[in-house]
Motif scaffolding. Structure first.
Motif, PDB file in Angstrom:
ATOM      1  N   HIS A 201       0.842  -1.214   0.000  1.00  0.00           N
ATOM      2  CA  HIS A 201       0.000   0.000   0.000  1.00  0.00           C
ATOM      3  C   HIS A 201       0.875   1.261   0.000  1.00  0.00           C
ATOM      4  CE1 HIS A 201      -3.231  -2.866   0.606  1.00  0.00           C
ATOM      5  NE2 HIS A 201      -2.430  -3.450   1.473  1.00  0.00           N
ATOM      6  N   GLU A 217      -2.374   0.411   7.676  1.00  0.00           N
ATOM      7  CA  GLU A 217      -1.478  -0.646   7.195  1.00  0.00           C
ATOM      8  C   GLU A 217      -0.270  -0.070   6.471  1.00  0.00           C
ATOM      9  OE1 GLU A 217      -3.408  -3.415   4.562  1.00  0.00           O
ATOM     10  OE2 GLU A 217      -1.639  -4.685   4.349  1.00  0.00           O
ATOM     11  N   HIS A 271       2.637  -6.975   4.460  1.00  0.00           N
ATOM     12  CA  HIS A 271       1.274  -6.488   4.675  1.00  0.00           C
ATOM     13  C   HIS A 271       0.857  -6.720   6.127  1.00  0.00           C
ATOM     14  CE1 HIS A 271       0.033  -5.658   0.463  1.00  0.00           C
ATOM     15  NE2 HIS A 271       1.121  -6.379   0.248  1.00  0.00           N
ATOM     16  N   GLU A 304      -6.514  -7.461  -1.639  1.00  0.00           N
ATOM     17  CA  GLU A 304      -5.184  -6.929  -1.975  1.00  0.00           C
ATOM     18  C   GLU A 304      -5.103  -6.561  -3.461  1.00  0.00           C
ATOM     19  OE1 GLU A 304      -3.189  -5.989   0.122  1.00  0.00           O
ATOM     20  OE2 GLU A 304      -3.261  -7.244   1.910  1.00  0.00           O
ATOM     21  N   GLU A 379       1.835 -11.532   5.513  1.00  0.00           N
ATOM     22  CA  GLU A 379       0.860 -10.815   6.336  1.00  0.00           C
ATOM     23  C   GLU A 379       1.397 -10.914   7.750  1.00  0.00           C
ATOM     24  OE1 GLU A 379      -1.773  -9.047   5.619  1.00  0.00           O
ATOM     25  OE2 GLU A 379      -2.318  -9.609   3.568  1.00  0.00           O
TER      26      GLU A 379
END
Ligand code: ZN
Length: 426
Positions: A201, A217, A271, A304, A379
């Motif tokens: 991101h 995030e 992430h 995502e 993650e």
């Protein structure tokens, strides 16, 4: 046991593989005349002989599972016009393809688990022969994990002048904007493994948000990516680059595009997940698969991958003129390495980072789609969970994640090098 970190030719090989994907359809036709065209593939019982109409330079082989295959990459060879078709009892079929201007690939589809015995290139360089040895399923899977075995042409062949290394511009899938390549930090030795860390991101895409404390995030992933980078730089053993080092937006294609352009040996996208259930917590490692391993993985991929759809970027412009067989083969090799690394990451990071019980999942994640770069999406935890959110946002938590990732990277490349070393000895 002590390992060096400079492997033979690995960078060069990697680049060749990459060129092949992009240019298979053009370079193959204008190949150097001195190369050995494949004039036949003979399968007699468990004996295989690949014949060339000129001398070749060397070859390497690796095994692939599901379905079981043996792939032979022959350097200094060209795909020939010779008919290659069904083989014998162990070989269900034979195919060939041009990997790059200098390398032909022969694929043997196996009807049972088997490996190569005594592969050798004849003293005149005009044939490659080996036997097929039946092995157990378990051993076959072990062999698949070992990667590539190299075997060179006999010494008198090596004395021949080396063919020039092609210097060509590499077309990669066009990116939406001109993205400057990030600096490569760490070891100054270009032969050291290069790891690209991708902070998920960024910019106008905040990623997941914790509704209680407002943590985003994109901030957490950047801080973690930077902590991993700093840790890896400190070891001095590898090279490292970040796809972004500040709060900016990149489309998914740009993220893996950077890894491909730099010739990365490993791509890790960082992430921090979110879930409706605030109790959900712990880390998960994702690797690429066309079908998701479960509902949650499918849901994650949908979310995502949305980063690009929101921005209206056309992702339908992948190099469609390249043989799908070649992409399939290269990607499968990358996928095996990615899956091995995913397991290793959990093993090495678990002492520092809490993982979910199903810690390795599969999903069709756009950011993992570079066919030639082993890639995982990490993650690191749930930003929607109070404890995870605090851990991921803290300096201490970020350092712990960095320690785990750095340990996994160290083991991964030491292991890879040890295997290459063993293989080239035999
Ligand atoms: Zn994310």
């Amino acid at each position: 046991m002590k390992f060096g970190w400079t492997a033979d030719n690995r960078g060069l090989h990697k680049r060749r593989m990459f060129f092949g994907l992009a240019l298979a359809s053009t370079v193959a036709l204008s190949a150097p005349g001195s190369a050995g065209g494949i004039s036949g593939v003979d399968v007699t019982g468990n004996r295989v002989v690949v014949r060339f109409d000129g001398a070749v330079d060397g070859a390497s082989a690796f095994l692939l599972d599901a379905p079981r295959r043996i792939a032979l990459d022959i350097h200094g060879a060209q795909v020939g016009r010779a008919y290659v078709g069904p083989g014998g009892s162990t070989v269900a079929g034979v195919r060939q393809g041009q990997i790059d201007g200098d390398t032909a690939r022969v694929v043997l589809d196996l009807s049972g688990p088997a490996t190569l015995g005594e592969p050798r290139i004849a003293s005149d360089g005009k044939s490659l022969s080996f036997s097929l040895q039946s092995i157990s399923d378990t051993r076959f899977r072990g062999e698949v994990g070992k990667g590539r075995t190299r075997f060179d042409a006999p010494a008198d062949m090596a004395a021949r002048p080396q063919k020039r290394i092609h210097s060509i511009t590499v077309p990669i899938p066009p990116v939406a904007r001109g993205v400057a390549l990030p600096p490569v930090e760490g070891a100054h030795d270009g032969a050291r493994p290069l790891i690209v860390i991708d902070a998920g991101h960024g910019g106008h895409d905040p990623g997941a948000i914790n509704k209680e404390n407002g943590k985003q995030e994109k901030d957490v992933t950047l801080a973690i990516a930077q902590a991993i980078r700093d840790r890896l730089v400190k070891t001095g053993r590898v090279r490292v680059a970040l796809t972004r080092d500040d709060d900016r937006f990149l489309v998914l294609q740009e993220r893996y595009g950077i890894a491909r352009k730099l010739g990365a040996d490993l791509f890790i996208s960082i992430h921090a997940d979110a879930a409706e259930n605030a109790d959900a917590h712990g880390a998960t490692v994702y690797t690429l698969s066309e079908t998701a391993s479960d509902r949650e993985a499918a849901r994650l991929a949908a979310r995502e991958n949305k980063a690009d759809i929101i921005n209206g970027v056309n992702l339908g412009n992948q190099s469609g003129d390249v043989s799908s067989i070649l992409i399939d083969l290269t990607q499968r090799e990358s996928l095996n390495i990615s899956a091995n690394f995913a397991r290793l990451l959990q093993r090495e990071a678990a002492p520092f980072v809490p993982f979910r019980s199903t810690y390795h999942r599969f999903a069709s994640l756009m950011v993992l789609k570079a066919p030639d770069t082993p890639s995982v999406l990490f993650e690191t935890g749930y930003i929607s969970n109070a404890a995870d959110s605090a851990f991921l946002s803290s300096r201490e938590g970020q350092q712990k994640i960095a320690s785990g990732v750095a340990r996994a990277i160290e083991v991964h490349f030491a292991r890879k090098l040890a295997m290459t070393g063993n293989a080239s000895g035999g």
